[in-house]
Design an enzyme around this catalytic site. Sequence first.
Site, PDB file in Angstrom:
ATOM      1  N   GLY A  41       0.793  -1.172  -0.105  1.00 14.17           N
ATOM      2  CA  GLY A  41      -0.136  -0.168   0.038  1.00 14.17           C
ATOM      3  C   GLY A  41       1.012   1.395  -0.203  1.00 14.17           C
ATOM      4  N   ALA A  99      -3.270  -0.119   7.068  1.00 16.79           N
ATOM      5  CA  ALA A  99      -4.746  -0.590   7.058  1.00 16.79           C
ATOM      6  C   ALA A  99      -5.566   0.234   6.344  1.00 16.79           C
ATOM      7  CB  ALA A  99      -5.104  -0.948   8.493  1.00 16.79           C
ATOM      8  N   GLU A 119      -0.373 -10.537   2.966  1.00 16.86           N
ATOM      9  CA  GLU A 119      -0.256  -9.828   3.981  1.00 16.86           C
ATOM     10  C   GLU A 119      -0.577 -10.751   5.354  1.00 16.86           C
ATOM     11  OE1 GLU A 119      -1.363  -5.335   2.257  1.00 16.86           O
ATOM     12  OE2 GLU A 119      -2.813  -6.580   3.305  1.00 16.86           O
ATOM     13  N   LYS A 137      -7.738   6.439   9.088  1.00 17.26           N
ATOM     14  CA  LYS A 137      -8.187   5.157   9.373  1.00 17.26           C
ATOM     15  C   LYS A 137      -8.680   4.803  10.303  1.00 17.26           C
ATOM     16  CE  LYS A 137      -6.161   4.723   5.194  1.00 17.26           C
ATOM     17  NZ  LYS A 137      -4.894   4.030   4.761  1.00 17.26           N
TER      18      LYS A 137
END
Length: 240
Positions: A41, A99, A119, A137
Amino acid sequence: MDRNARVEPGPPVDQNALKRAAARAALEEVVDGAIVGVGSGSTVELFIEELHGGAARPAGAVSSSERSSQRLRAAGIEVYDLNRVLAEGRRLPVYIDGADEIDGALHMIKGGGAALTREKIVAAACERFVCIVDASKCVARLGRFPLPVEVIPMARELVAARLRALGGRPLLRDGVVTDNGNHILDVVGLDIDDPAALESEIDHWPGVVTVGLFARKGADVVIIASAQGIERRAASGARA
Ligand code: 5RP
């Protein structure tokens, strides 16, 4: 108070700068001379940039996606095969990953980048999961972000029907094939009252490779970057 008084907006928040701040703060988690587990990510890509040329000296990395592996190699960091590392009995003291959502118990939704299966594998192989996020997040309850489910392509409709029976609305992520050759269903509308129970249930369905709930093994620590600075929160029983 003057009811017509204008409330001046604060300075705009640069989400990328916050992601970088969280990534930089995670450098102190890297154990010199050990192999570091690396997720996927945009936040992790900033972590890889920070690792490159930084003071931390890992022996190399195990990676959770082809894309992260490419970035690691481009940064001059050797990428090890997980099987070889484990067969040689080498330690993996820490896993660093982002996340899509994280709650107060450090349960997460992950898989926005379609790397959820690898992951979960790399996270399971590492001793400590350090999650790096910007404050957007953090949620009180998981489920605003559509829950990714990686499925074997031939089981897509079977799994979709079961998700609908739970009250969810699954949508095929168009044009996406995971590093493992599978498809992703993004599910909205589920009631995630008990993330670990839902994770166990969905993970056991035929055709499901991985559900993007990381609750049975959540993060040990989360590093949160906000306009106020860096905050570290540890799961109960974990070292901060
Ligand atoms: C990829 C992931 C990522 O950790 C998650 O999507 C967060 O990504 P970003 O750091 O780009 O916001 O789970 O599968």
